[in-house]
Motif scaffolding. Sequence first.
Motif, PDB file in Angstrom:
ATOM      1  N   ARG A 412       9.299 -10.577  -0.213  1.00  0.00           N
ATOM      2  CA  ARG A 412       9.162 -10.979  -1.619  1.00  0.00           C
ATOM      3  C   ARG A 412      10.378 -11.711  -2.157  1.00  0.00           C
ATOM      4  N   GLN A 413      11.574 -11.332  -1.699  1.00  0.00           N
ATOM      5  CA  GLN A 413      12.784 -11.824  -2.352  1.00  0.00           C
ATOM      6  C   GLN A 413      13.994 -11.623  -1.453  1.00  0.00           C
ATOM      7  N   PRO A 414      15.119 -12.300  -1.734  1.00  0.00           N
ATOM      8  CA  PRO A 414      16.342 -12.036  -0.984  1.00  0.00           C
ATOM      9  C   PRO A 414      16.698 -10.551  -1.021  1.00  0.00           C
ATOM     10  N   CYS A 415      17.146 -10.030   0.094  1.00  0.00           N
ATOM     11  CA  CYS A 415      17.431  -8.596   0.167  1.00  0.00           C
ATOM     12  C   CYS A 415      18.386  -8.319   1.328  1.00  0.00           C
ATOM     13  N   ARG A 416      18.826  -7.075   1.386  1.00  0.00           N
ATOM     14  CA  ARG A 416      19.644  -6.608   2.507  1.00  0.00           C
ATOM     15  C   ARG A 416      18.866  -5.535   3.258  1.00  0.00           C
ATOM     16  N   LEU A 417      19.000  -5.560   4.578  1.00  0.00           N
ATOM     17  CA  LEU A 417      18.429  -4.534   5.440  1.00  0.00           C
ATOM     18  C   LEU A 417      19.574  -3.887   6.211  1.00  0.00           C
ATOM     19  N   LEU A 418      19.771  -2.592   6.021  1.00  0.00           N
ATOM     20  CA  LEU A 418      20.822  -1.847   6.705  1.00  0.00           C
ATOM     21  C   LEU A 418      20.195  -0.987   7.795  1.00  0.00           C
ATOM     22  N   ILE A 419      20.692  -1.126   9.016  1.00  0.00           N
ATOM     23  CA  ILE A 419      20.281  -0.273  10.134  1.00  0.00           C
ATOM     24  C   ILE A 419      21.480   0.596  10.482  1.00  0.00           C
ATOM     25  N   ALA A 420      21.343   1.911  10.369  1.00  0.00           N
ATOM     26  CA  ALA A 420      22.518   2.782  10.485  1.00  0.00           C
ATOM     27  C   ALA A 420      22.110   4.168  10.956  1.00  0.00           C
ATOM     28  N   GLY A 421      23.123   5.011  11.178  1.00  0.00           N
ATOM     29  CA  GLY A 421      22.904   6.414  11.480  1.00  0.00           C
ATOM     30  C   GLY A 421      23.336   6.862  12.861  1.00  0.00           C
ATOM     31  N   SER A 422      23.518   5.901  13.786  1.00  0.00           N
ATOM     32  CA  SER A 422      23.869   6.300  15.138  1.00  0.00           C
ATOM     33  C   SER A 422      24.356   5.110  15.942  1.00  0.00           C
ATOM     34  N   LEU A 423      25.403   5.318  16.735  1.00  0.00           N
ATOM     35  CA  LEU A 423      25.846   4.280  17.661  1.00  0.00           C
ATOM     36  C   LEU A 423      24.818   4.052  18.762  1.00  0.00           C
ATOM     37  N   TYR A 424      24.037   5.095  19.071  1.00  0.00           N
ATOM     38  CA  TYR A 424      22.990   4.930  20.086  1.00  0.00           C
ATOM     39  C   TYR A 424      21.889   4.007  19.562  1.00  0.00           C
ATOM     40  N   LEU A 425      21.520   4.173  18.315  1.00  0.00           N
ATOM     41  CA  LEU A 425      20.547   3.266  17.707  1.00  0.00           C
ATOM     42  C   LEU A 425      21.124   1.860  17.630  1.00  0.00           C
ATOM     43  N   ALA A 426      22.386   1.751  17.251  1.00  0.00           N
ATOM     44  CA  ALA A 426      23.031   0.443  17.167  1.00  0.00           C
ATOM     45  C   ALA A 426      23.045  -0.243  18.530  1.00  0.00           C
ATOM     46  N   GLY A 427      23.288   0.523  19.588  1.00  0.00           N
ATOM     47  CA  GLY A 427      23.271  -0.055  20.920  1.00  0.00           C
ATOM     48  C   GLY A 427      21.909  -0.602  21.299  1.00  0.00           C
ATOM     49  N   THR A 428      20.872   0.131  20.903  1.00  0.00           N
ATOM     50  CA  THR A 428      19.510  -0.349  21.158  1.00  0.00           C
ATOM     51  C   THR A 428      19.250  -1.661  20.440  1.00  0.00           C
ATOM     52  N   ILE A 429      19.676  -1.752  19.197  1.00  0.00           N
ATOM     53  CA  ILE A 429      19.478  -2.975  18.411  1.00  0.00           C
ATOM     54  C   ILE A 429      20.221  -4.145  19.047  1.00  0.00           C
ATOM     55  N   LEU A 430      21.466  -3.924  19.458  1.00  0.00           N
ATOM     56  CA  LEU A 430      22.259  -5.003  20.055  1.00  0.00           C
ATOM     57  C   LEU A 430      21.688  -5.419  21.407  1.00  0.00           C
ATOM     58  N   ARG A 431      21.196  -4.448  22.162  1.00  0.00           N
ATOM     59  CA  ARG A 431      20.615  -4.764  23.471  1.00  0.00           C
ATOM     60  C   ARG A 431      19.413  -5.679  23.317  1.00  0.00           C
TER      61      ARG A 431
END
Length: 434
Positions: A412-431
């Motif tokens: 709908r509009q400009p926004c921010r999306l934050l993905i957080a809570g775990s380095l393991y989740l962050a690793g999955t996202i980066l992979r």
Amino acid sequence: MPARHSDTILKRLLALHPKVIDLSLDRMETILEKLGHPERRLPPVIHVAGTNGKGSLLAYLRAILEASGKKVHVYTSPHLVKFAERIVLAGEIISEAKLSEMLLECERINGPDSITYFEITTAAAFKAFADNPADILLLETGLGGRLDATNMVERPLATAITPISHDHEQFLGSDLAGIAGEKAGILKAGVPAIFGPQTDIAMGVLKTRASDLNAPAYIHGDNWSCLRISDDAWEYKGGDLSGIYPFPNLNGLHQVANAATALAVLEKLEGLSVTREDIVNGLASVKWPARLQKLTQGEMVRSLPTHTEIWLDGGHNEAAGARLSESLTAWNRDNPLPLFMICGMMANKDQGAFLAHFQPLVDKAVMVNIPGEDGASPAQELCDVGIRSGLDCVAAESVEEAINHLYPYIQRQPCRLLIAGSLYLAGTILRENS
């Protein structure tokens, strides 16, 4: 992605001890003796402990020292995408061949004896660091300090302790003074100790320990300080490196304190001088993934509207939640945008304390499972915690499903999306988005 030889070895090593974490130094003493004591043949060591900011501090130190022409070894944990990230040899991530060689040697020399995964991989790292020349080794503790596998270095060049808060309570306890005492276990007699910002309780413990050891302490608030003075500049007040510097290439208000701690450490390194130009260049080039990292490539970026800012952070404890929310609040004052959140967390974290910081900021949150992590909370259980913390949230099986759920809001509009809570989740996202 084809399996790496080191991954096969690491999988075997996981089975050598029934506990993933078992704080003791006896097994390290044994394996290091069998390896010929590589811990005694290391370059000068800066040993870092703390709860939050350890990795960022090492990233600043590495960037500035490399800008000055130094060859730098680095040991950090955990990794994000591949294990080799933990071991940097003279500025380069250890090669697959070298990593496998070190792991196989440690596996052979340890034999069937009980040893934890972190202990045997730390022994392998020490062997790699000892066998390859460098000017300095930046060494991060894995957990605690006093009984951490890295605490086999008898006389580092300096020790540093970043902010201490509650985390890993099943191993370190819930008493902040007790946690600080464990972190203070890396301090050594006569070795300079640099203390970053701390609570009064933690700082009191650190000061007492330093005094008992006659370790010269360089203390935030007493001997050095830092202050943000504009949107793009901050001031360090300490010794020879005092001055005004540009904001670093890492996002978040808390990064000023991390960068300042690096300068405090650098002021206390005998024989390793840096210039203002080295510092400015290091601040501009520093990298530390999954710490308020803006994603600019990958399938997720391509699949979402261009007006969506995607931010990734591995923060997972109460202090990290506070720092994140502080930065997001400041961004919102300058550029108000709706904020959506995707979160996955390990079950052993204080999830409510972390999530409560986002209640006034997040418009909609989706809790997800972390693939491949048995210790992660099921999405629905984490969602229940989120609801109790005041968040408007739902559960999803995967990040892809979470994106699909949020898409009607995001488009709908400009926004921010934050993905957080775990380095393991962050690793999955980066992979999946590298």
